[in-house]
Design a protein around this motif. Sequence first.
Motif: not given
Length: 481
Positions: A377-380, A403-406, A427-429, A449-452
């Motif tokens: 599961f992807a890290k938040a 945002e990825l959600v845990e 899991f993504t919002r 990818v992670y980040g803005e």
Amino acid sequence: MKKIKVGILTISDGREYLHREYAGLLMTYQEEIKRELESDGTFEIVGGSLAIHTNEEAKEEALKLQQAGVEATIFNYAIWCYPQFTAVALNFAPGPYLLFCNLHPSECGMVGMMAAAGTLEQLGIPYEKLWGSIMDGEIKKKMTAFLRSASAVKRLKGLTFGNFGGRPLGMYTAVANLEQWQREFGIDVENIEQDDIIREGEAVSGDKVEHAFAWLTENVGEIAYDGEGLTPEKLKLQIRSYYGLRRIIERRKLDFIGIKAHGDLTDRYITMDLAEAFLNDPYDWDGPHEPIIAATESDMDGALTMQIFKLLTGLPVLFADVRHYDKEKDIWYFSNSGTHATYFAGGSLDPKENLKHVTFYPETHYYPAGGASVHHFAKAGKVTLARLARRQGKYYMTIVPAELVEFEREEALRLGSMTTPAWPAAFTRLKADADTFLEKFPCNHIHGVYGEWTEELILTAKLMNMEVQVLTSSSKCGRHK
């Protein structure tokens, strides 16, 4: 990631007496920009050796940038300066171009920049403008975004995409025109038989396979052998497929790849999940390596989207299906059998930190050849998602801030079991509401990818002459040209 090489040319007044008065000040501003950009190790700055105040100097200084191989050029304006010097330099200084000026009220940098910009408009040369002090964090951020984007577009040129197996499962969105890729992006496409993966894998020494097998056994959180779909022998075959791909990539000098797999390798050989995961990872059992973009289902536009992300950020890139929307939780399930780098399990460059959250489950019955499904599961964390797509042959980019959600593991497993339990999930919002996303998003595959990175993606698309849509909500779906 290799440092981005950027040129700076500072433009002066053509009147000798005014040039002499301000030359020192101008070079002070140039040095300030150089120092700030080089401070974090992202950029290598090639600065002009003097403030340009003749056509001859404009040509000579611009040629130096060309010979140094810079990937973008900043034109720096701090006083009134002759626009002709910018025009002459443009014949030699490599683009893309950023026109930058100070805002000091006693200095006419803005006037100089605007006069140069008008010249470029008349010449039909694309450029971006930026004004302020490089010491201002927001200004530096905008300059950095442009330079990253310029470099990403530049670094696409000359790349080779390895297309293993061709179109999968009847998907139009996975196949692109090689002439269009060469014309618009400078990318060549090499079509390769999937049987080559098998042949190259068979040539790998047993010692290398056993080393990788032992490393995975030691570091993966759980390997759920079932004696049928997943056995030690099948896992070792997956290791051979990874090595086979690495050998082909090295020999043919491929820069990024896509693997069809479905219906061929997945029926009669082994699934590519492990190979795709560790290609996209920043490491494997032999140590750190630069992530190699590998798109499952040989999705060409997906791979191109991922490669742009990699060139912009240097980070591992997610590939997933838009699988399900949970209205009650306002959560999207992004899940796919392959290509989920194990990096996303922990968000760390340390494989041990990530792999302790990974389970190798037996592959589903969709893929009779079997092997390990690389589950986690992807890290938040905040992410930027995107996709390149074509409408009547013209590319456009869709960007989705998210945002990825845990969840607690028991709940995550419960939710994951509602789709395909063996597959990894993010899991993504989204910032966009569900109706906007489903209406506007162009296909079944999504990447990120992670980040803005929204600003960088918008600039990248602009440099490639693409329309952009940023999905945030039904009332704020922005389109950029």
